[in-house]
Design an enzyme around this catalytic site. Structure first.
Site, PDB file in Angstrom:
ATOM      1  N   TYR A  53      80.524  31.504  34.054  1.00 49.25           N
ATOM      2  CA  TYR A  53      81.942  31.787  33.843  1.00 49.25           C
ATOM      3  C   TYR A  53      82.595  32.205  35.149  1.00 49.25           C
ATOM      4  O   TYR A  53      83.007  33.354  35.336  1.00 49.25           O
ATOM      5  CB  TYR A  53      82.114  32.906  32.806  1.00 49.25           C
ATOM      6  CG  TYR A  53      81.790  32.549  31.383  1.00 49.25           C
ATOM      7  CD1 TYR A  53      81.457  31.256  30.997  1.00 49.25           C
ATOM      8  CD2 TYR A  53      81.805  33.525  30.395  1.00 49.25           C
ATOM      9  CE1 TYR A  53      81.147  30.945  29.681  1.00 49.25           C
ATOM     10  CE2 TYR A  53      81.510  33.228  29.074  1.00 49.25           C
ATOM     11  CZ  TYR A  53      81.172  31.930  28.723  1.00 49.25           C
ATOM     12  OH  TYR A  53      80.868  31.649  27.414  1.00 49.25           O
ATOM     13  N   THR A  54      82.730  31.283  36.082  1.00 50.58           N
ATOM     14  CA  THR A  54      83.376  31.516  37.366  1.00 50.58           C
ATOM     15  C   THR A  54      82.934  32.862  37.953  1.00 50.58           C
ATOM     16  O   THR A  54      81.768  33.045  38.236  1.00 50.58           O
ATOM     17  CB  THR A  54      84.913  31.441  37.231  1.00 50.58           C
ATOM     18  OG1 THR A  54      85.241  30.274  36.449  1.00 50.58           O
ATOM     19  CG2 THR A  54      85.589  31.285  38.599  1.00 50.58           C
TER      20      THR A  54
END
Length: 318
Positions: A53-54
């Site tokens: 997630y980034t």
């Protein structure tokens, strides 16, 4: 906020989880701080993230110890999805999983993960190898509990029956627009005492009713990151279900979001919907659904309009 046991385990979590998939994309560090603060103040404890997630793990790690004490938050993260092209950059091999765990611990700046989830099934790796890595991580004190995500019914049942470490949760998409888990995943979870965490509990935003006539310019449906994600649930069937949700909300004097969340939150086997919000206003709208209990007649009507076909072998031959 009420709390529930996660499957047949001693771990109690809030019945609404905070998702962080937007963190680092549509949600910056300042807004993430506001979200976590609002969530904790409302009594929430379970924060869900993933190594892909980034910058979500780093952002959460920077807030633990500042916005919330480490022992007051249950950190759930995931591994298996591909992070990079290196030999250990993804997958469910022992080497890849333990490398992923090391990276998550570093980014989160913690010494253990409360709930470590296998993000997906890996057909290229023997399940015994995958589960041995989970067990080694637990024995080393690096994780406290283990779960899976996006597993089919047979995959969940096999892992739950095989794993040396108890599988306590499965995270799957579940909402009025996506009830496929009721065929085999939910029965498998019930049989093995596995709690269900629901991603996309408001139908990827569609159940809020915001997409009935157009795509708002400030919505996920207009975002370059999430437009295909939202489009998945924009159909004639979805439109009928959304209208039923809007009608129910009008009758109850509440929001379609609250109705959709309350429906999925109180389904059999569900422990917590995972709510991912772009901003604090959206999160507050989800938190406001905590006290809503759907009347039996409205719940039955929503069950009926969103029902899916169950045939053989889910329903035995008559």
């Amino acid at each position: 906020m009420q709390h529930r046991h996660l499957g047949r385990s001693g771990l109690r979590v809030s019945r609404l989880a905070l998702g962080t998939m937007t963190w680092g994309k549509d949600t910056d560090a300042e807004e993430a701080t506001r979200q976590l603060t609002a969530y904790i103040e409302a009594g929430g404890t379970l924060v869900d993230t993933a190594d892909v997630y980034t910058d979500a793990e780093e952002m959460l790690g920077a807030l633990v110890g500042d916005v919330v004490e480490r022992d007051d938050v249950i950190i759930a993260t995931k591994a298996v999805a591909r992070r990079d092209d290196g030999p250990f950059g993804g997958g469910a091999s022992r080497g890849a999983l333990l490398t992923a765990l090391h990276g998550s611990l570093r980014r989160l700046a913690v010494d253990h993960i409360d709930l470590w989830q296998l993000h997906a099934w890996d057909n290229t790796v023997p399940l015994e190898e995958t589960l041995s890595a989970v067990d080694a991580a637990q024995q080393a004190g690096k994780i406290r509990y283990a779960g899976v995500s996006n597993y089919t019914g047979w995959q969940l049942a096999t892992a739950a029956a095989t794993s040396p470490s108890r599988i306590v949760s499965t995270q799957v998409e579940y909402s009025l627009l996506e009830r496929g888990i009721e065929r085999e995943v939910a029965p498998a979870a019930d049989h093995h005492g596995v709690g269900i965490l629901c991603w996309a509990p408001i139908g990827r935003g569609v159940l809020t009713g915001k997409y009935r006539n157009a795509t708002p310019s400030d919505s996920r449906g207009a975002s370059p990151h999430y437009a295909p994600y939202v489009e998945h649930h924009r159909s004639e069937r979805a439109a009928r279900i959304v209208q039923a949700v809007v009608t129910a909300a009008d009758g109850l004097g509440t929001t379609p979001l609250a109705v959709a969340l309350a429906w999925v939150r109180d389904r059999p086997g569900v422990v917590a919907p995972v709510v991912g919000a772009r901003d604090t206003g959206q999160l507050q709208a989800s938190l406001a659904a905590e006290d809503l209990v759907l009347p039996p007649a409205i719940r039955a009507a929503l069950d009926d309009v969103s029902d899916i076909e169950l045939g053989y072998p889910e329903r035995p031959l008559g």
